[in-house]
Design a protein around this motif. Structure first.
Motif, short mmCIF file in Angstrom:
data_model
loop_
_atom_site.label_atom_id
_atom_site.label_comp_id
_atom_site.label_asym_id
_atom_site.label_seq_id
_atom_site.Cartn_x
_atom_site.Cartn_y
_atom_site.Cartn_z
N ASP A 1 0.86 -1.18 0.00
CA ASP A 1 0.00 0.00 0.00
C ASP A 1 0.89 1.22 0.00
O ASP A 1 1.74 1.37 0.88
N LYS A 2 0.71 2.09 -0.98
CA LYS A 2 1.65 3.21 -1.09
C LYS A 2 1.43 4.25 0.01
O LYS A 2 2.30 5.08 0.25
N ARG B 1 -7.82 -5.86 -4.74
CA ARG B 1 -8.14 -5.41 -6.10
C ARG B 1 -8.83 -4.04 -6.08
O ARG B 1 -8.46 -3.15 -6.84
N GLN B 2 -9.77 -3.87 -5.18
CA GLN B 2 -10.46 -2.56 -5.10
C GLN B 2 -9.47 -1.45 -4.77
O GLN B 2 -9.50 -0.38 -5.38
N ARG B 3 -8.57 -1.74 -3.84
CA ARG B 3 -7.58 -0.72 -3.46
C ARG B 3 -6.64 -0.44 -4.63
O ARG B 3 -6.21 0.69 -4.85
N ALA B 4 -6.34 -1.50 -5.40
CA ALA B 4 -5.46 -1.32 -6.57
C ALA B 4 -6.16 -0.44 -7.60
O ALA B 4 -5.55 0.44 -8.22
N GLU B 5 -7.46 -0.69 -7.78
CA GLU B 5 -8.19 0.10 -8.77
C GLU B 5 -8.31 1.56 -8.36
O GLU B 5 -8.40 2.46 -9.19
N LYS B 6 -8.26 1.81 -7.05
CA LYS B 6 -8.28 3.20 -6.55
C LYS B 6 -6.90 3.86 -6.68
O LYS B 6 -6.72 5.04 -6.40
N GLY B 7 -5.87 3.03 -7.04
CA GLY B 7 -4.52 3.58 -7.21
C GLY B 7 -3.68 3.54 -5.95
O GLY B 7 -2.63 4.20 -5.87
N ASP B 8 -4.12 2.75 -4.94
CA ASP B 8 -3.38 2.73 -3.67
C ASP B 8 -2.31 1.63 -3.58
O ASP B 8 -1.51 1.61 -2.65
N ASN C 1 -6.11 -9.01 -16.40
CA ASN C 1 -6.85 -8.09 -15.54
C ASN C 1 -5.96 -7.52 -14.43
O ASN C 1 -6.27 -7.62 -13.24
N ILE C 2 -4.83 -6.96 -14.86
CA ILE C 2 -3.90 -6.34 -13.91
C ILE C 2 -3.85 -4.83 -14.20
O ILE C 2 -3.51 -4.43 -15.32
N PRO C 3 -4.23 -3.98 -13.25
CA PRO C 3 -4.23 -2.54 -13.52
C PRO C 3 -2.82 -1.98 -13.69
O PRO C 3 -1.92 -2.30 -12.90
N SER C 4 -2.62 -1.18 -14.74
CA SER C 4 -1.26 -0.70 -15.03
C SER C 4 -0.75 0.27 -13.97
O SER C 4 0.45 0.48 -13.83
N SER C 5 -1.69 0.82 -13.17
CA SER C 5 -1.28 1.79 -12.15
C SER C 5 -0.38 1.17 -11.07
O SER C 5 0.33 1.88 -10.36
N ILE C 6 -0.38 -0.15 -10.96
CA ILE C 6 0.43 -0.78 -9.91
C ILE C 6 1.89 -0.99 -10.35
O ILE C 6 2.75 -1.32 -9.54
N LEU C 7 2.16 -0.79 -11.64
CA LEU C 7 3.48 -1.17 -12.18
C LEU C 7 4.54 -0.10 -11.97
O LEU C 7 4.26 1.10 -12.09
N PRO C 8 5.78 -0.51 -11.72
CA PRO C 8 6.86 0.47 -11.56
C PRO C 8 7.34 1.03 -12.90
O PRO C 8 7.15 0.40 -13.94
#
Ligand SMILES: Nc1ncnc2c1ncn2[C@@H]1O[C@H](COP(=O)(O)OP(=O)(O)O)[C@@H](O)[C@H]1O
Ligand SMILES: O=P(O)(O)OC[C@H](O)CO
Length: 496
Positions: free
Chosen positions: A90-91, A152-159, A208-215
Protein backbone atom coordinates in the motif's frame (compact mmCIF):
# COMPACT_ATOMS: atom_id res chain seq x y z
CA UNK A 1 38.28 12.34 1.00
CA UNK A 2 37.37 10.55 -2.19
CA UNK A 3 34.65 7.95 -2.17
CA UNK A 4 36.49 4.66 -2.35
CA UNK A 5 33.83 1.98 -2.32
CA UNK A 6 30.63 0.73 -3.93
CA UNK A 7 28.03 -0.97 -1.76
CA UNK A 8 26.20 -3.88 -3.40
CA UNK A 9 22.99 -5.14 -1.82
CA UNK A 10 22.42 -8.75 -2.88
CA UNK A 11 18.95 -9.83 -1.84
CA UNK A 12 18.93 -13.60 -2.56
CA UNK A 13 16.42 -16.38 -2.00
CA UNK A 14 17.94 -17.54 1.26
CA UNK A 15 19.83 -14.51 2.56
CA UNK A 16 20.27 -10.76 2.33
CA UNK A 17 23.88 -9.76 1.77
CA UNK A 18 25.70 -6.47 1.64
CA UNK A 19 29.18 -6.27 0.16
CA UNK A 20 31.59 -3.37 -0.15
CA UNK A 21 33.90 -3.45 -3.17
CA UNK A 22 36.94 -1.33 -3.91
CA UNK A 23 38.15 -0.17 -7.34
CA UNK A 24 39.94 -3.47 -8.01
CA UNK A 25 36.70 -5.35 -7.41
CA UNK A 26 38.02 -6.76 -4.14
CA UNK A 27 35.65 -7.51 -1.28
CA UNK A 28 36.36 -5.12 1.61
CA UNK A 29 33.50 -6.14 3.84
CA UNK A 30 30.60 -8.60 3.72
CA UNK A 31 27.60 -8.99 5.95
CA UNK A 32 24.95 -11.68 5.49
CA UNK A 33 21.63 -12.37 7.21
CA UNK A 34 19.46 -15.42 6.57
CA UNK A 35 15.69 -15.05 6.78
CA UNK A 36 12.65 -17.29 7.14
CA UNK A 37 11.42 -19.53 4.36
CA UNK A 38 7.65 -19.90 4.71
CA UNK A 39 5.95 -23.03 3.30
CA UNK A 40 2.17 -22.59 3.94
CA UNK A 41 1.19 -25.58 1.73
CA UNK A 42 3.10 -28.19 -0.30
CA UNK A 43 4.60 -26.40 -3.30
CA UNK A 44 3.96 -22.90 -1.92
CA UNK A 45 6.84 -20.65 -0.86
CA UNK A 46 6.65 -17.19 0.69
CA UNK A 47 8.94 -14.61 2.30
CA UNK A 48 7.98 -11.84 4.69
CA UNK A 49 8.77 -8.56 2.84
CA UNK A 50 9.32 -6.71 6.14
CA UNK A 51 11.88 -9.33 7.18
CA UNK A 52 13.58 -9.02 3.80
CA UNK A 53 13.84 -5.25 4.29
CA UNK A 54 15.02 -5.60 7.90
CA UNK A 55 17.74 -8.15 7.11
CA UNK A 56 18.87 -6.17 4.07
CA UNK A 57 19.22 -2.82 5.81
CA UNK A 58 20.88 -4.42 8.83
CA UNK A 59 23.36 -6.19 6.56
CA UNK A 60 24.09 -2.89 4.78
CA UNK A 61 24.75 -1.00 7.99
CA UNK A 62 26.83 -3.82 9.44
CA UNK A 63 29.00 -4.12 6.30
CA UNK A 64 29.86 -0.42 6.58
CA UNK A 65 30.38 -0.38 10.34
CA UNK A 66 32.44 -3.52 10.71
CA UNK A 67 35.34 -2.06 8.74
CA UNK A 68 35.03 1.31 10.43
CA UNK A 69 33.82 3.18 7.35
CA UNK A 70 31.21 5.88 7.10
CA UNK A 71 28.55 6.46 4.43
CA UNK A 72 30.68 9.26 3.00
CA UNK A 73 33.20 6.62 1.84
CA UNK A 74 30.57 5.10 -0.47
CA UNK A 75 30.27 6.36 -4.02
CA UNK A 76 26.97 4.62 -4.70
CA UNK A 77 24.73 1.65 -4.06
CA UNK A 78 23.75 -1.14 -6.47
CA UNK A 79 20.84 -3.50 -5.86
CA UNK A 80 20.61 -7.05 -7.15
CA UNK A 81 17.82 -9.40 -6.24
CA UNK A 82 16.15 -12.77 -6.43
CA UNK A 83 13.99 -12.27 -9.49
CA UNK A 84 10.23 -12.78 -10.12
CA UNK A 85 9.43 -12.84 -6.38
CA UNK A 86 6.39 -10.61 -6.04
CA UNK A 87 5.42 -7.99 -3.46
CA UNK A 88 2.30 -5.82 -3.43
CA UNK A 89 2.16 -2.97 -0.96
CA UNK A 90 0.00 0.00 0.00
CA UNK A 91 1.65 3.21 -1.09
CA UNK A 92 0.03 5.18 1.74
CA UNK A 93 1.23 2.99 4.58
CA UNK A 94 4.30 1.47 2.90
CA UNK A 95 3.23 -1.93 4.22
CA UNK A 96 2.96 -5.09 2.14
CA UNK A 97 -0.57 -6.45 1.73
CA UNK A 98 0.55 -10.10 1.66
CA UNK A 99 3.76 -12.09 1.98
CA UNK A 100 6.09 -12.03 -1.01
CA UNK A 101 5.24 -14.93 -3.33
CA UNK A 102 8.59 -16.48 -4.13
CA UNK A 103 9.80 -17.41 -7.63
CA UNK A 104 9.74 -21.11 -6.70
CA UNK A 105 6.09 -21.05 -5.60
CA UNK A 106 3.76 -23.31 -7.63
CA UNK A 107 0.38 -22.01 -6.39
CA UNK A 108 -0.50 -20.54 -9.78
CA UNK A 109 0.23 -23.67 -11.84
CA UNK A 110 -3.46 -24.20 -12.63
CA UNK A 111 -3.88 -20.58 -13.61
CA UNK A 112 -0.95 -21.03 -16.00
CA UNK A 113 -2.63 -24.09 -17.48
CA UNK A 114 -5.69 -21.91 -18.14
CA UNK A 115 -3.54 -19.25 -19.81
CA UNK A 116 -2.09 -21.95 -22.04
CA UNK A 117 -5.54 -23.37 -22.79
CA UNK A 118 -6.69 -19.87 -23.78
CA UNK A 119 -4.06 -19.97 -26.54
CA UNK A 120 -1.80 -17.24 -25.16
CA UNK A 121 1.46 -19.22 -25.10
CA UNK A 122 2.71 -18.12 -28.51
CA UNK A 123 1.92 -14.45 -27.87
CA UNK A 124 3.72 -14.60 -24.53
CA UNK A 125 6.72 -16.36 -26.03
CA UNK A 126 6.97 -13.92 -28.89
CA UNK A 127 6.59 -10.73 -26.86
CA UNK A 128 7.93 -11.44 -23.39
CA UNK A 129 10.50 -14.11 -24.37
CA UNK A 130 9.08 -16.40 -21.68
CA UNK A 131 7.33 -19.73 -21.38
CA UNK A 132 4.02 -19.70 -19.50
CA UNK A 133 4.96 -20.84 -16.00
CA UNK A 134 4.12 -20.14 -12.37
CA UNK A 135 7.79 -19.08 -12.02
CA UNK A 136 7.19 -15.58 -13.41
CA UNK A 137 5.54 -12.66 -11.58
CA UNK A 138 2.37 -12.14 -13.63
CA UNK A 139 0.24 -14.92 -12.18
CA UNK A 140 1.56 -14.24 -8.68
CA UNK A 141 0.34 -10.63 -8.95
CA UNK A 142 -3.02 -11.82 -10.21
CA UNK A 143 -3.28 -14.32 -7.36
CA UNK A 144 -2.83 -11.60 -4.72
CA UNK A 145 -5.29 -9.28 -6.47
CA UNK A 146 -7.88 -12.04 -6.71
CA UNK A 147 -7.41 -13.77 -3.37
CA UNK A 148 -6.58 -11.18 -0.74
CA UNK A 149 -9.67 -9.36 0.35
CA UNK A 150 -9.99 -5.76 -0.74
CA UNK A 151 -6.67 -5.61 -2.60
CA UNK A 152 -8.14 -5.41 -6.10
CA UNK A 153 -10.46 -2.56 -5.10
CA UNK A 154 -7.58 -0.72 -3.46
CA UNK A 155 -5.46 -1.32 -6.57
CA UNK A 156 -8.19 0.10 -8.77
CA UNK A 157 -8.28 3.20 -6.55
CA UNK A 158 -4.52 3.58 -7.21
CA UNK A 159 -3.38 2.73 -3.67
CA UNK A 160 -1.46 -0.49 -4.40
CA UNK A 161 2.00 -0.86 -5.90
CA UNK A 162 3.66 -3.96 -7.30
CA UNK A 163 7.34 -4.65 -7.32
CA UNK A 164 9.89 -7.39 -7.45
CA UNK A 165 12.34 -7.27 -4.58
CA UNK A 166 14.44 -4.57 -6.30
CA UNK A 167 11.47 -2.18 -6.44
CA UNK A 168 10.51 -2.98 -2.85
CA UNK A 169 14.03 -2.20 -1.63
CA UNK A 170 14.31 1.02 -3.66
CA UNK A 171 10.95 2.17 -2.31
CA UNK A 172 12.11 1.50 1.25
CA UNK A 173 15.61 2.95 0.73
CA UNK A 174 14.23 6.20 -0.70
CA UNK A 175 11.53 6.59 1.95
CA UNK A 176 8.77 5.90 -0.58
CA UNK A 177 10.00 8.41 -3.16
CA UNK A 178 10.78 6.04 -6.03
CA UNK A 179 8.69 3.26 -7.55
CA UNK A 180 11.01 1.89 -10.23
CA UNK A 181 12.56 -1.30 -11.60
CA UNK A 182 15.11 -2.02 -14.32
CA UNK A 183 14.85 -3.80 -17.67
CA UNK A 184 16.24 -7.10 -16.37
CA UNK A 185 13.67 -7.43 -13.62
CA UNK A 186 10.82 -6.22 -15.82
CA UNK A 187 11.70 -8.94 -18.34
CA UNK A 188 10.91 -11.61 -15.70
CA UNK A 189 7.34 -10.54 -14.99
CA UNK A 190 5.66 -12.03 -18.11
CA UNK A 191 4.07 -8.59 -18.53
CA UNK A 192 6.92 -6.73 -20.22
CA UNK A 193 7.33 -6.56 -23.97
CA UNK A 194 11.03 -7.14 -24.63
CA UNK A 195 10.78 -5.78 -28.18
CA UNK A 196 8.94 -2.50 -27.54
CA UNK A 197 10.51 -2.20 -24.05
CA UNK A 198 7.11 -1.29 -22.59
CA UNK A 199 4.60 -3.00 -20.32
CA UNK A 200 2.42 -5.12 -22.61
CA UNK A 201 -1.10 -3.67 -22.70
CA UNK A 202 -2.61 -6.84 -24.17
CA UNK A 203 -1.31 -9.05 -21.38
CA UNK A 204 -2.34 -6.58 -18.69
CA UNK A 205 -5.83 -6.69 -20.14
CA UNK A 206 -5.92 -10.48 -20.52
CA UNK A 207 -4.80 -10.98 -16.91
CA UNK A 208 -6.85 -8.09 -15.54
CA UNK A 209 -3.90 -6.34 -13.91
CA UNK A 210 -4.23 -2.54 -13.52
CA UNK A 211 -1.26 -0.70 -15.03
CA UNK A 212 -1.28 1.79 -12.15
CA UNK A 213 0.43 -0.78 -9.91
CA UNK A 214 3.48 -1.17 -12.18
CA UNK A 215 6.86 0.47 -11.56
CA UNK A 216 8.60 2.74 -14.04
CA UNK A 217 11.21 0.75 -15.98
CA UNK A 218 14.73 2.23 -16.01
CA UNK A 219 18.20 1.23 -17.20
CA UNK A 220 20.32 -1.11 -15.08
CA UNK A 221 23.02 1.53 -14.73
CA UNK A 222 22.00 5.15 -14.08
CA UNK A 223 21.51 7.43 -11.08
CA UNK A 224 17.94 6.91 -9.92
CA UNK A 225 17.97 8.96 -6.70
CA UNK A 226 19.36 8.98 -3.17
CA UNK A 227 18.73 6.96 -0.03
CA UNK A 228 16.64 8.63 2.66
CA UNK A 229 18.95 10.63 4.95
CA UNK A 230 17.51 8.94 8.03
CA UNK A 231 18.84 5.51 7.03
CA UNK A 232 22.61 5.98 6.94
CA UNK A 233 22.89 9.50 8.38
CA UNK A 234 23.51 10.95 4.95
CA UNK A 235 22.20 10.42 1.45
CA UNK A 236 23.90 7.85 -0.81
CA UNK A 237 23.11 7.66 -4.54
CA UNK A 238 21.50 4.49 -5.90
CA UNK A 239 22.82 3.88 -9.42
CA UNK A 240 22.53 0.20 -10.34
CA UNK A 241 19.71 -2.37 -10.40
CA UNK A 242 19.79 -5.83 -11.96
CA UNK A 243 18.19 -9.21 -11.38
CA UNK A 244 20.76 -11.43 -9.69
CA UNK A 245 21.43 -13.74 -12.63
CA UNK A 246 21.92 -10.94 -15.13
CA UNK A 247 24.08 -9.24 -12.54
CA UNK A 248 26.25 -12.38 -12.28
CA UNK A 249 26.57 -12.41 -16.10
CA UNK A 250 27.92 -8.85 -15.86
CA UNK A 251 30.09 -9.72 -12.83
CA UNK A 252 31.59 -12.65 -14.77
CA UNK A 253 32.40 -10.10 -17.48
CA UNK A 254 30.43 -11.99 -20.12
CA UNK A 255 30.24 -8.80 -22.21
CA UNK A 256 30.65 -10.49 -25.58
CA UNK A 257 28.06 -12.41 -27.54
CA UNK A 258 28.36 -16.18 -26.94
CA UNK A 259 29.85 -15.89 -23.44
CA UNK A 260 28.18 -18.11 -20.83
CA UNK A 261 28.04 -18.29 -17.02
CA UNK A 262 26.31 -20.67 -14.64
CA UNK A 263 25.42 -19.69 -11.07
CA UNK A 264 25.01 -22.52 -8.55
CA UNK A 265 22.77 -21.08 -5.80
CA UNK A 266 19.33 -22.16 -4.58
CA UNK A 267 18.64 -22.89 -8.23
CA UNK A 268 21.05 -22.90 -11.15
CA UNK A 269 20.86 -20.24 -13.78
CA UNK A 270 22.84 -20.40 -16.99
CA UNK A 271 22.85 -17.32 -19.18
CA UNK A 272 24.41 -16.69 -22.56
CA UNK A 273 24.93 -13.16 -23.84
CA UNK A 274 23.29 -12.78 -27.28
CA UNK A 275 24.15 -9.08 -27.76
CA UNK A 276 21.48 -7.01 -29.47
CA UNK A 277 19.79 -10.16 -30.86
CA UNK A 278 16.57 -11.58 -29.49
CA UNK A 279 17.26 -15.30 -29.91
CA UNK A 280 14.14 -17.44 -29.80
CA UNK A 281 15.04 -20.80 -28.33
CA UNK A 282 13.86 -23.97 -30.05
CA UNK A 283 15.00 -26.05 -27.09
CA UNK A 284 13.15 -24.86 -23.99
CA UNK A 285 15.24 -21.86 -22.97
CA UNK A 286 13.84 -18.41 -22.33
CA UNK A 287 14.85 -15.05 -23.76
CA UNK A 288 15.59 -12.33 -21.28
CA UNK A 289 17.09 -8.85 -21.07
CA UNK A 290 20.75 -9.02 -20.00
CA UNK A 291 21.01 -5.33 -19.07
CA UNK A 292 20.14 -1.83 -20.14
CA UNK A 293 23.15 0.45 -20.15
CA UNK A 294 24.22 3.52 -22.17
CA UNK A 295 20.70 3.81 -23.59
CA UNK A 296 20.98 0.34 -25.12
CA UNK A 297 19.49 -2.99 -24.18
CA UNK A 298 21.28 -6.32 -24.65
CA UNK A 299 19.70 -9.75 -24.50
CA UNK A 300 20.50 -13.24 -23.26
CA UNK A 301 19.09 -16.75 -23.44
CA UNK A 302 18.67 -18.48 -20.13
CA UNK A 303 18.21 -21.96 -18.75
CA UNK A 304 16.57 -21.72 -15.32
CA UNK A 305 16.91 -24.74 -13.02
CA UNK A 306 14.66 -24.48 -9.96
CA UNK A 307 16.43 -26.73 -7.44
CA UNK A 308 20.21 -27.01 -7.17
CA UNK A 309 21.69 -25.87 -3.83
CA UNK A 310 18.11 -26.13 -2.51
CA UNK A 311 18.45 -29.90 -2.76
CA UNK A 312 21.59 -29.76 -0.62
CA UNK A 313 19.69 -27.61 1.88
CA UNK A 314 17.01 -30.27 1.90
CA UNK A 315 19.61 -32.92 2.83
CA UNK A 316 20.68 -30.62 5.67
CA UNK A 317 17.36 -29.28 6.97
CA UNK A 318 14.80 -32.01 6.25
CA UNK A 319 16.68 -35.31 5.93
CA UNK A 320 19.34 -34.06 8.37
CA UNK A 321 21.98 -36.34 6.85
CA UNK A 322 24.52 -33.53 6.63
CA UNK A 323 25.30 -30.81 9.10
CA UNK A 324 26.45 -28.18 6.70
CA UNK A 325 26.07 -27.79 2.91
CA UNK A 326 29.85 -28.04 2.53
CA UNK A 327 29.86 -31.54 4.16
CA UNK A 328 28.22 -32.90 1.00
CA UNK A 329 31.58 -32.57 -0.77
CA UNK A 330 33.29 -34.87 1.74
CA UNK A 331 30.54 -37.53 1.92
CA UNK A 332 30.02 -37.68 -1.86
CA UNK A 333 33.75 -38.25 -2.34
CA UNK A 334 33.73 -41.19 0.08
CA UNK A 335 31.99 -43.42 -2.49
CA UNK A 336 33.02 -44.19 -6.07
CA UNK A 337 29.56 -43.74 -7.52
CA UNK A 338 25.90 -43.46 -6.49
CA UNK A 339 25.40 -47.23 -6.55
CA UNK A 340 22.87 -46.77 -9.35
CA UNK A 341 20.81 -44.12 -7.57
CA UNK A 342 19.43 -41.00 -9.26
CA UNK A 343 17.74 -38.16 -7.42
CA UNK A 344 15.63 -35.72 -9.42
CA UNK A 345 15.13 -32.62 -7.23
CA UNK A 346 11.88 -31.48 -8.85
CA UNK A 347 10.61 -30.11 -5.52
CA UNK A 348 8.94 -27.20 -7.28
CA UNK A 349 8.49 -28.77 -10.70
CA UNK A 350 11.07 -28.74 -13.45
CA UNK A 351 12.26 -25.60 -15.22
CA UNK A 352 14.40 -25.54 -18.36
CA UNK A 353 14.35 -27.37 -20.67
CA UNK A 354 11.36 -29.46 -19.48
CA UNK A 355 8.99 -26.81 -18.03
CA UNK A 356 6.81 -29.23 -16.13
CA UNK A 357 5.07 -27.42 -13.26
CA UNK A 358 3.58 -30.72 -12.11
CA UNK A 359 6.82 -32.74 -11.88
CA UNK A 360 7.90 -33.66 -8.34
CA UNK A 361 11.09 -34.96 -6.74
CA UNK A 362 12.06 -38.63 -6.85
CA UNK A 363 14.84 -40.97 -5.78
CA UNK A 364 15.11 -44.03 -8.04
CA UNK A 365 17.35 -47.06 -8.35
CA UNK A 366 17.35 -47.91 -4.65
CA UNK A 367 18.80 -51.29 -3.74
CA UNK A 368 19.62 -52.73 -0.33
CA UNK A 369 23.25 -51.56 -0.39
CA UNK A 370 22.45 -47.87 -0.91
CA UNK A 371 23.66 -45.68 1.95
CA UNK A 372 23.54 -42.02 2.81
CA UNK A 373 26.73 -41.21 0.93
CA UNK A 374 25.16 -42.49 -2.28
CA UNK A 375 22.09 -40.29 -1.73
CA UNK A 376 24.28 -37.27 -1.02
CA UNK A 377 26.35 -37.98 -4.11
CA UNK A 378 23.21 -38.45 -6.26
CA UNK A 379 21.97 -35.05 -5.02
CA UNK A 380 25.15 -33.28 -6.11
CA UNK A 381 25.25 -35.17 -9.40
CA UNK A 382 21.65 -34.05 -10.12
CA UNK A 383 22.87 -30.45 -10.16
CA UNK A 384 25.46 -31.32 -12.79
CA UNK A 385 23.00 -33.34 -14.90
CA UNK A 386 20.45 -30.52 -14.88
CA UNK A 387 23.19 -28.17 -16.04
CA UNK A 388 24.03 -30.56 -18.87
CA UNK A 389 20.36 -30.59 -19.93
CA UNK A 390 20.50 -26.81 -20.22
CA UNK A 391 23.88 -26.65 -21.95
CA UNK A 392 22.75 -29.16 -24.55
CA UNK A 393 19.73 -26.92 -25.22
CA UNK A 394 21.97 -23.86 -25.48
CA UNK A 395 24.34 -25.58 -27.89
CA UNK A 396 21.36 -26.63 -29.95
CA UNK A 397 20.04 -23.07 -30.12
CA UNK A 398 23.24 -21.22 -30.75
CA UNK A 399 25.63 -23.77 -32.25
CA UNK A 400 28.34 -22.59 -29.88
CA UNK A 401 31.25 -24.85 -29.15
CA UNK A 402 31.31 -24.57 -25.38
CA UNK A 403 34.81 -25.38 -24.16
CA UNK A 404 34.76 -23.38 -20.91
CA UNK A 405 32.02 -22.52 -18.45
CA UNK A 406 32.39 -19.71 -15.93
CA UNK A 407 30.84 -20.83 -12.64
CA UNK A 408 29.91 -19.06 -9.41
CA UNK A 409 27.36 -19.13 -6.56
CA UNK A 410 27.39 -20.88 -3.17
CA UNK A 411 27.55 -24.47 -4.48
CA UNK A 412 30.43 -23.68 -6.86
CA UNK A 413 32.68 -23.99 -3.82
CA UNK A 414 31.97 -27.75 -3.88
CA UNK A 415 34.99 -29.38 -5.54
CA UNK A 416 33.32 -32.75 -6.06
CA UNK A 417 30.43 -31.06 -7.84
CA UNK A 418 32.68 -28.91 -10.05
CA UNK A 419 34.83 -31.90 -11.08
CA UNK A 420 31.77 -34.02 -11.83
CA UNK A 421 30.31 -31.09 -13.76
CA UNK A 422 33.43 -30.80 -15.87
CA UNK A 423 33.37 -34.58 -16.47
CA UNK A 424 29.71 -34.74 -17.44
CA UNK A 425 29.93 -31.69 -19.74
CA UNK A 426 33.32 -32.57 -21.16
CA UNK A 427 34.24 -28.92 -20.73
CA UNK A 428 36.57 -26.87 -18.53
CA UNK A 429 35.08 -25.04 -15.55
CA UNK A 430 36.60 -21.78 -14.38
CA UNK A 431 35.89 -20.23 -10.99
CA UNK A 432 36.85 -16.57 -10.69
CA UNK A 433 38.85 -15.09 -7.83
CA UNK A 434 35.83 -13.12 -6.62
CA UNK A 435 33.02 -15.66 -6.42
CA UNK A 436 30.46 -13.08 -5.26
CA UNK A 437 29.90 -12.25 -8.92
CA UNK A 438 26.22 -11.44 -8.41
CA UNK A 439 27.06 -8.59 -6.06
CA UNK A 440 30.12 -7.65 -8.10
CA UNK A 441 28.05 -7.32 -11.29
CA UNK A 442 25.68 -4.77 -9.84
CA UNK A 443 28.56 -2.98 -8.12
CA UNK A 444 30.10 -2.56 -11.59
CA UNK A 445 26.77 -1.36 -13.03
CA UNK A 446 26.36 1.14 -10.17
CA UNK A 447 29.99 2.25 -10.35
CA UNK A 448 29.90 2.84 -14.11
CA UNK A 449 26.95 5.22 -13.65
CA UNK A 450 28.87 7.44 -11.23
CA UNK A 451 32.24 7.23 -13.01
CA UNK A 452 33.75 5.15 -10.20
CA UNK A 453 34.85 2.97 -13.12
CA UNK A 454 35.24 4.79 -16.40
CA UNK A 455 34.53 1.91 -18.78
CA UNK A 456 34.03 -1.82 -19.12
CA UNK A 457 37.66 -1.93 -20.29
CA UNK A 458 38.81 -0.74 -16.88
CA UNK A 459 36.68 -3.41 -15.19
CA UNK A 460 38.13 -6.22 -17.33
CA UNK A 461 41.55 -5.51 -15.73
CA UNK A 462 40.12 -6.78 -12.42
CA UNK A 463 39.43 -10.32 -13.72
CA UNK A 464 41.30 -13.30 -12.28
CA UNK A 465 40.73 -17.08 -12.14
CA UNK A 466 40.96 -18.91 -8.84
CA UNK A 467 40.29 -22.58 -9.73
CA UNK A 468 39.98 -24.61 -12.92
CA UNK A 469 38.52 -28.09 -13.48
CA UNK A 470 39.28 -30.26 -16.50
CA UNK A 471 37.26 -33.26 -17.73
CA UNK A 472 38.66 -36.68 -16.85
CA UNK A 473 35.74 -39.07 -17.51
CA UNK A 474 35.65 -41.45 -20.47
CA UNK A 475 33.00 -40.72 -23.13
CA UNK A 476 31.49 -44.17 -22.55
CA UNK A 477 30.98 -43.56 -18.83
CA UNK A 478 29.58 -40.08 -19.51
CA UNK A 479 27.01 -41.44 -21.92
CA UNK A 480 25.99 -44.26 -19.61
CA UNK A 481 25.49 -42.02 -16.59
CA UNK A 482 23.62 -39.34 -18.51
CA UNK A 483 21.30 -41.90 -20.14
CA UNK A 484 20.29 -43.03 -16.63
CA UNK A 485 19.54 -39.43 -15.66
CA UNK A 486 17.27 -38.91 -18.67
CA UNK A 487 15.33 -42.04 -17.69
CA UNK A 488 14.97 -40.80 -14.11
CA UNK A 489 13.69 -37.39 -15.26
CA UNK A 490 10.93 -39.11 -17.23
CA UNK A 491 9.74 -40.80 -14.03
CA UNK A 492 9.46 -37.47 -12.18
CA UNK A 493 7.26 -35.74 -14.75
CA UNK A 494 3.51 -34.94 -14.46
CA UNK A 495 3.26 -36.20 -10.90
CA UNK A 496 1.34 -33.59 -8.89
N1 LIG B 1 29.84 -26.40 -0.38
C1 LIG B 1 28.59 -26.49 -0.85
N2 LIG B 1 28.20 -27.59 -1.51
C2 LIG B 1 26.96 -27.70 -2.04
N3 LIG B 1 26.03 -26.75 -1.93
C3 LIG B 1 26.37 -25.62 -1.28
C4 LIG B 1 27.66 -25.44 -0.70
N4 LIG B 1 27.68 -24.21 -0.13
C5 LIG B 1 26.45 -23.68 -0.34
N5 LIG B 1 25.67 -24.51 -1.02
C6 LIG B 1 24.27 -24.29 -1.46
O1 LIG B 1 24.26 -23.06 -2.16
C7 LIG B 1 23.09 -22.31 -1.83
C8 LIG B 1 23.51 -20.94 -1.34
O2 LIG B 1 24.19 -20.29 -2.36
P1 LIG B 1 23.90 -18.77 -2.70
O3 LIG B 1 24.70 -18.45 -3.91
O4 LIG B 1 24.12 -17.98 -1.47
O5 LIG B 1 22.34 -18.89 -3.03
P2 LIG B 1 21.10 -17.86 -3.07
O6 LIG B 1 21.61 -16.59 -3.70
O7 LIG B 1 20.14 -18.61 -3.92
O8 LIG B 1 20.56 -17.66 -1.68
C9 LIG B 1 22.34 -23.08 -0.77
O9 LIG B 1 21.23 -23.69 -1.39
C10 LIG B 1 23.33 -24.13 -0.28
O10 LIG B 1 22.70 -25.35 0.00
O1 LIG C 1 18.49 -15.75 -5.18
P1 LIG C 1 19.02 -16.80 -6.08
O2 LIG C 1 20.49 -16.73 -6.27
O3 LIG C 1 18.51 -18.12 -5.67
O4 LIG C 1 18.41 -16.51 -7.53
C1 LIG C 1 17.06 -16.67 -7.78
C2 LIG C 1 16.73 -16.30 -9.20
O5 LIG C 1 16.89 -14.95 -9.46
C3 LIG C 1 15.34 -16.73 -9.54
O6 LIG C 1 15.04 -16.45 -10.87
Amino acid sequence: MSKRYILALDQGTTSSRAILFDKKGNIISLSQKEFTQIYPHPGWIEHNPEEIWKTQIEAAKEAIQKVGLSPSDIASIGITNQRETTVLWDKNTGRSVYNAIVWQCRRTADLCDKIKAAGLSDYIRENTGLIVDAYFSATKIKWILDNIEGVRQRAEKGDILFGNIDSWLVWKLTGGKLHITDYTNASRTMLFNIKSLKWDENLLKELNIPSSILPEVRQSSEIYGNTDKELFGEEIPISGIAGDQQSALFGQLCFQEGMVKNTYGTGCFMLMNTGDKIVKSQSGLITTIAWGIDNKVEYAIEGSIFSAGAAVQWLRDELKIIHDAADSDYFASKVDDTNGVYLVPAFTGLGAPYWDMHARGIIVGLTRGVNRNHIIRATLESIAYQTKDVIDAMINDSEINLTTLRADGGAASNNFLMQFQSDILNANIEIPEVTETTALGVAYLAGLAVDFWKSKGEIVQNWGINRKFKPMMTPKMREKLYAGWKKAVERSKSWA
